[in-house]
Design a protein around this motif. Structure first.
Motif, PDB file in Angstrom:
ATOM      1  N   ASP A 128     -39.762  39.509 107.006  1.00 40.97           N
ATOM      2  CA  ASP A 128     -40.505  40.678 107.474  1.00 40.97           C
ATOM      3  C   ASP A 128     -39.985  41.069 108.863  1.00 40.97           C
ATOM      4  O   ASP A 128     -40.195  40.342 109.836  1.00 40.97           O
ATOM      5  N   LEU A 129     -39.318  42.215 108.933  1.00 37.90           N
ATOM      6  CA  LEU A 129     -38.712  42.636 110.202  1.00 37.90           C
ATOM      7  C   LEU A 129     -39.748  43.163 111.188  1.00 37.90           C
ATOM      8  O   LEU A 129     -39.511  43.169 112.395  1.00 37.90           O
ATOM      9  N   THR A 130     -40.882  43.598 110.668  1.00 36.14           N
ATOM     10  CA  THR A 130     -41.947  44.100 111.557  1.00 36.14           C
ATOM     11  C   THR A 130     -42.318  43.016 112.558  1.00 36.14           C
ATOM     12  O   THR A 130     -42.459  43.261 113.762  1.00 36.14           O
ATOM     13  N   THR A 131     -42.468  41.793 112.069  1.00 34.78           N
ATOM     14  CA  THR A 131     -42.825  40.664 112.939  1.00 34.78           C
ATOM     15  C   THR A 131     -41.700  40.368 113.925  1.00 34.78           C
ATOM     16  O   THR A 131     -41.956  40.145 115.113  1.00 34.78           O
ATOM     17  N   LEU A 132     -40.452  40.385 113.422  1.00 33.98           N
ATOM     18  CA  LEU A 132     -39.317  40.102 114.317  1.00 33.98           C
ATOM     19  C   LEU A 132     -39.232  41.136 115.428  1.00 33.98           C
ATOM     20  O   LEU A 132     -38.977  40.804 116.587  1.00 33.98           O
ATOM     21  N   MET A 133     -39.465  42.411 115.064  1.00 42.52           N
ATOM     22  CA  MET A 133     -39.405  43.477 116.071  1.00 42.52           C
ATOM     23  C   MET A 133     -40.504  43.283 117.106  1.00 42.52           C
ATOM     24  O   MET A 133     -40.289  43.442 118.301  1.00 42.52           O
ATOM     25  N   LYS A 134     -41.684  42.914 116.619  1.00 46.60           N
ATOM     26  CA  LYS A 134     -42.838  42.731 117.509  1.00 46.60           C
ATOM     27  C   LYS A 134     -42.560  41.562 118.461  1.00 46.60           C
ATOM     28  O   LYS A 134     -42.793  41.659 119.670  1.00 46.60           O
ATOM     29  N   ASP A 135     -42.061  40.464 117.895  1.00 49.35           N
ATOM     30  CA  ASP A 135     -41.779  39.280 118.716  1.00 49.35           C
ATOM     31  C   ASP A 135     -40.734  39.571 119.786  1.00 49.35           C
ATOM     32  O   ASP A 135     -40.779  39.020 120.881  1.00 49.35           O
ATOM     33  N   ALA A 136     -39.760  40.455 119.427  1.00 55.11           N
ATOM     34  CA  ALA A 136     -38.684  40.762 120.379  1.00 55.11           C
ATOM     35  C   ALA A 136     -39.061  41.915 121.302  1.00 55.11           C
ATOM     36  O   ALA A 136     -38.291  42.289 122.175  1.00 55.11           O
ATOM     37  N   GLY A 137     -40.243  42.505 121.105  1.00 59.38           N
ATOM     38  CA  GLY A 137     -40.680  43.634 121.922  1.00 59.38           C
ATOM     39  C   GLY A 137     -39.804  44.867 121.725  1.00 59.38           C
ATOM     40  O   GLY A 137     -39.536  45.613 122.660  1.00 59.38           O
ATOM     41  N   TYR A 138     -39.353  45.076 120.486  1.00 58.45           N
ATOM     42  CA  TYR A 138     -38.409  46.170 120.192  1.00 58.45           C
ATOM     43  C   TYR A 138     -39.159  47.479 119.936  1.00 58.45           C
ATOM     44  O   TYR A 138     -40.166  47.506 119.228  1.00 58.45           O
ATOM     45  N   ASP A 139     -38.643  48.548 120.522  1.00 62.81           N
ATOM     46  CA  ASP A 139     -39.243  49.879 120.332  1.00 62.81           C
ATOM     47  C   ASP A 139     -38.595  50.516 119.097  1.00 62.81           C
ATOM     48  O   ASP A 139     -37.432  50.916 119.156  1.00 62.81           O
ATOM     49  N   ASP A 140     -39.346  50.582 118.002  1.00 58.76           N
ATOM     50  CA  ASP A 140     -38.752  51.076 116.750  1.00 58.76           C
ATOM     51  C   ASP A 140     -38.781  52.597 116.621  1.00 58.76           C
ATOM     52  O   ASP A 140     -38.381  53.133 115.583  1.00 58.76           O
ATOM     53  N   SER A 141     -39.223  53.300 117.676  1.00 60.88           N
ATOM     54  CA  SER A 141     -39.288  54.767 117.571  1.00 60.88           C
ATOM     55  C   SER A 141     -37.887  55.379 117.478  1.00 60.88           C
ATOM     56  O   SER A 141     -37.714  56.499 117.027  1.00 60.88           O
ATOM     57  N   GLN A 142     -36.867  54.632 117.933  1.00 59.16           N
ATOM     58  CA  GLN A 142     -35.496  55.164 117.881  1.00 59.16           C
ATOM     59  C   GLN A 142     -34.874  55.043 116.485  1.00 59.16           C
ATOM     60  O   GLN A 142     -33.793  55.590 116.251  1.00 59.16           O
ATOM     61  N   LEU A 143     -35.544  54.305 115.583  1.00 60.38           N
ATOM     62  CA  LEU A 143     -34.980  54.137 114.242  1.00 60.38           C
ATOM     63  C   LEU A 143     -35.270  55.370 113.390  1.00 60.38           C
ATOM     64  O   LEU A 143     -36.419  55.831 113.346  1.00 60.38           O
ATOM     65  N   ALA A 144     -34.245  55.879 112.731  1.00 62.73           N
ATOM     66  CA  ALA A 144     -34.433  57.080 111.901  1.00 62.73           C
ATOM     67  C   ALA A 144     -35.346  56.782 110.722  1.00 62.73           C
ATOM     68  O   ALA A 144     -36.158  57.618 110.318  1.00 62.73           O
ATOM     69  N   SER A 145     -35.224  55.602 110.156  1.00 65.76           N
ATOM     70  CA  SER A 145     -36.112  55.237 109.043  1.00 65.76           C
ATOM     71  C   SER A 145     -36.172  53.719 108.892  1.00 65.76           C
ATOM     72  O   SER A 145     -35.307  52.994 109.392  1.00 65.76           O
ATOM     73  N   GLN A 146     -37.209  53.281 108.222  1.00 65.70           N
ATOM     74  CA  GLN A 146     -37.384  51.863 107.919  1.00 65.70           C
ATOM     75  C   GLN A 146     -37.845  51.756 106.470  1.00 65.70           C
ATOM     76  O   GLN A 146     -38.649  52.572 106.023  1.00 65.70           O
ATOM     77  N   ILE A 147     -37.329  50.776 105.769  1.00 64.71           N
ATOM     78  CA  ILE A 147     -37.736  50.618 104.369  1.00 64.71           C
ATOM     79  C   ILE A 147     -38.804  49.538 104.305  1.00 64.71           C
ATOM     80  O   ILE A 147     -38.571  48.388 104.684  1.00 64.71           O
ATOM     81  N   LYS A 148     -39.965  49.976 103.827  1.00 63.51           N
ATOM     82  CA  LYS A 148     -41.119  49.085 103.854  1.00 63.51           C
ATOM     83  C   LYS A 148     -41.574  48.685 102.452  1.00 63.51           C
ATOM     84  O   LYS A 148     -41.425  49.451 101.505  1.00 63.51           O
ATOM     85  N   VAL A 149     -42.126  47.499 102.359  1.00 65.07           N
ATOM     86  CA  VAL A 149     -42.782  47.044 101.133  1.00 65.07           C
ATOM     87  C   VAL A 149     -44.148  46.515 101.569  1.00 65.07           C
ATOM     88  O   VAL A 149     -44.216  45.658 102.469  1.00 65.07           O
TER      89      VAL A 149
END
Lengths: 437, 311
Positions: A128-149
């Motif tokens: 789950d990349l959502t958790t990895l992004m959160k743990d790394a404090g990553y700002d995902d607003s710059q991502l054009a899209s994310q594929i979610k399940v």
């Protein structure tokens, strides 16, 4: 006699040793194409640095050394982390990823197609990349899209290959068509006119081979998305709706008018590109990545890029199909933190611009701008179309996406070749898809 | 009848110590064989056992836990109408391919064995006839996809001589796809028969033909009563092997038609592949593969029995 006995004993030992080494080699080879190194000293190099494996099909499709060069940049920025590229063609990567997911030997960082994500996520093979992004404090607003399940991100599209309409300017002019069509009725008229020019010319080309059924996504459903339609409703199949029905009926009209190049039922994407390149086809929907190939193989061909025609009277935003080089992190990785650093590096503004430039693709980072947009008029046009429209690929993230395309393909072929009513075909597709959700 | 006296050896003054076979000595043959045995176990036995095991489980590979479902996967696969279509297509594809392989192979072998042609002519023919055998399946598939393309050479030639008015999409036509792919398989496979039968023909004694000629046998009678019986062991062995190989043909089908259009060229091999790598139903795919394995084993048993009977 004694010497012979000794020789026999030596042979037994040699035989047994070679047998054991074969056994060891075979055991070590399980899943080796994907994650062979994952087990070697838990992904640690002799100098103590972490060795991340990146499995993908991108390297064979990029200029020689391009991806390695980008990885070298990562290694310089991150001392103590090395990247080992595991490269194979797309189909091999897919099979190895499925096998690696089963045997829990996936590479740390996995190149993904959106069509695989749902199954891999449900199998708990990718993390789950959502958790990895959160743990790394990553700002995902710059991502054009994310594929979610189920609301969690499992894949990030690194670069996107859009599928606009290509038109052969000379062939259209010969058929009396002054400019690329913008509506379905204009397209039908233009396709008929080109087919009537003779010499084996065809107005449109549609690859429907069942062994590679992505023609359903790129060449059929694109008509639905271009007119703001959808094949889903609340995340569930809805292929019997008016937008899908009208698109399939439109394809049937083109087929019955003999405006589609012959051989469509077993045709592949590469056949489509080849025939367009040879100047025998008036219009095709294809990946922008093939521009260079077309130019190299037929420098004299004059062609244009346009948005896919929409239903007559449609004025909303046009969906443009795209395919992605996606990326994810394996659940079995011992170095998820380092793996995320690599994902973050690939998605950074400069690196993403660089990768999209060499891949002739559009970036996965909203702030990145590939070089070719500034230097090439056709890419500039496509980039403008891309920015004006909406990225559309509803197959991404669906369960057994390729099989969904294949079952749609079978029913479409029934309609085209056996004159099965469109309603019956779509009802059968709906029933087949419903079982998969 | 007289009794024979067996000469007896003088008893040794001191009995030689009896050499008892050491356990290590008895292992020597296995030591020699061990690399091959290990290879066969790892590369053949283990995968087959794993697939058979998968065929009795539910949701293998795709879920961490699987449960035993008995014969359920076999019932599902055998009850699938597409499986029956694939089985029918495989039967047609295999039987026609093997029969024509045999006929073509025999005809070309006899041509190359005839005394009516000069040695140089026969060398040229042999080189041409054996060529399909030198190409890999991928090359053969690409070659014939290009040749049979609606804009390809075959259509151009047929239109040129006036046999067809409009180009034919051989691999895409619902009625022509199976014959087209069978034709390509025949083209790719006949040289193996030809070479083997040529070796057999060259081994038939000329005396037999001379004796038959003296008895007044015609060419056809010599062929039926001398040539065919002499070639029978080769023909039966080759036919059984070809049946096994052709029934498992996958790459040629996959790279030419992919099992389409619709299900017209769907074979058991492509059906099994799609179950595994498109539907991700590995348990069903395993059951289908086991069915294919059983069919191949039946043919293999016939082949082994025949070989034993010959020996």
């Amino acid at each position: 006699m004694r010497a012979q006995s000794r020789a026999s004993r030596v042979m037994v030992v040699v035989g047994a040793a070679s047998a054991l080494s074969l056994l060891a080699a075979c055991a070590g080879g399980e899943g080796s194409p994907v994650g062979a190194g994952a087990a070697d000293k838990k992904g640690t190099a002799a100098d103590g640095s972490v060795v991340l494996e990146l499995s993908q099909w991108w390297e064979p499709e990029l200029p020689k050394g391009a991806l390695r060069g980008i990885m070298d940049g990562f290694e310089q920025q991150n001392p103590g982390i090395k990247v080992k590229l595991i490269s194979a063609p797309y189909a091999s990567t897919q099979q190895q990823t499925v096998a690696g997911a089963a045997s829990k030997t996936l590479a740390d960082v996995v190149g993904l197609d959106g069509a695989w994500v749902n199954d891999l996520a449900k199998q708990k093979a990718v993390t789950d990349l959502t958790t990895l992004m959160k743990d790394a404090g990553y700002d995902d607003s710059q991502l054009a899209s994310q594929i979610k399940v189920d609301g969690q991100t499992y894949m990030i599209p690194v670069v996107n290959f859009v599928y606009p309409m290509f038109t052969n300017d000379d062939l259209l002019a010969k058929a009396g068509v002054a400019k690329p069509p913008t509506t379905r009725s204009e397209f039908l008229a233009a396709a008929k006119a080109v087919s009537k020019t003779g010499n084996g010319n065809a107005g449109w080309i549609l690859p429907l081979a069942q062994d590679a059924p992505n023609g359903i996504q790129n060449d059929v459903m694109s008509w639905v998305w271009a007119s703001g339609g959808s094949m889903l409703k609340d995340g569930q199949p809805d292929v019997t709706n008016d937008s899908v029905k009208s698109a399939v009926s439109f394809v049937k009209d083109l087929y019955d008018a003999k405006a589609i190049a012959p051989g469509t039922l077993t045709m592949h994407e590469q056949d489509k590109v080849e025939q367009f390149t040879n100047g025998r086809v008036g219009m095709m929907i294809d990946s922008l990545a093939h521009i260079t190939l077309i130019r190299e193989n037929n420098p004299k061909l004059k062609f244009s890029i346009s948005a896919i025609p929409a239903q007559d009277g449609y004025t909303g935003k046009r969906g443009m199909p795209y395919a992605s080089w996606g990326i994810g992190v394996a659940e079995n990785s011992k170095h998820k933190k380092e793996a995320w650093k690599l994902v973050q590096y690939l998605m950074s503004t400069d690196v993403n611009s660089k990768l999209s430039s060499v891949a002739n693709a559009f970036p996965g980072n909203t702030k990145s701008v590939p070089d070719f947009v500034k230097s090439d008029a056709k890419f500039k046009t496509a980039f403008d179309i891309w920015n004006k429209g909406v990225p559309a690929n509803e197959f991404t993230g669906l369960p057994t996406a390729e099989d969904l395309m294949r079952s749609f393909d079978e029913q479409l072929q029934q309609t085209l070749a056996n004159n099965q009513p469109v309603d019956k075909s779509l009802a059968d597709v709906q029933a087949a898809w419903a079982k998969k959700f | 009848m007289t009794a024979t006296q067996i000469p007896t050896r003088a008893a040794p003054t001191q009995e030689a110590p009896r050499r008892r076979p050491l356990p290590l000595r008895r292992l020597v043959p296995y030591g020699y064989l061990s690399p091959v045995i290990v290879l066969m176990i790892v590369l053949m036995i283990v995968p087959v056992v794993v697939v058979i095991r998968y065929s009795f489980l539910d949701n293998v590979i795709m879920t961490p836990t699987s449960s035993l479902v008995g014969w359920h996967n076999y019932v599902t696969v055998l009850g699938d109408p597409l499986f029956r279509t694939a089985a029918r297509n495989t039967a047609v594809f295999t039987s026609v391919s093997v029969a024509v392989h045999l006929l073509l192979g025999l005809a070309f072998a006899m041509l190359l064995n005839t005394t009516l042609l000069g040695q140089r002519t026969k060398t040229v023919f042999r080189t041409i006839f054996v060529m399909p055998w030198l190409l890999t399946v991928a090359i053969i598939a690409i070659l014939w996809r290009l040749l049979l393309d609606p804009n390809g050479v075959v259509n151009y030639g047929l239109q040129g001589v006036g046999l067809i008015d409009t180009p034919v999409a051989w691999f895409s036509d619902l009625n022509l796809a199976l014959p087209a792919v069978t034709f390509v398989n025949i083209w790719a496979g006949y040289p193996f028969f030809m070479v083997s039968l040529l070796a057999g023909l060259q081994g038939i004694s000329a005396d037999l033909y001379e004796a038959a000629a003296v008895d007044g046998a015609s060419w056809l009678q010599r062929f039926v009563h001398v040539t065919l019986p002499s070639l029978r062991p080769i023909i039966v062995s080759m036919a059984l092997l070809d049946l096994i190989w052709t029934s498992q043909q996958f790459p040629l089908i996959w790279m030419t038609t992919g099992g389409g259009p619709l299900d017209r060229t769907e074979m058991l091999s492509t059906y099994t592949y799609k179950l595994a790598f498109s539907k991700y139903e590995f348990a069903w795919a395993s059951a289908s593969a086991v069915v294919l394995l059983v069919l191949a084993m039946v043919l293999a048993v016939f082949y082994v029995r025949y070989q034993r009977a010959r020996d």
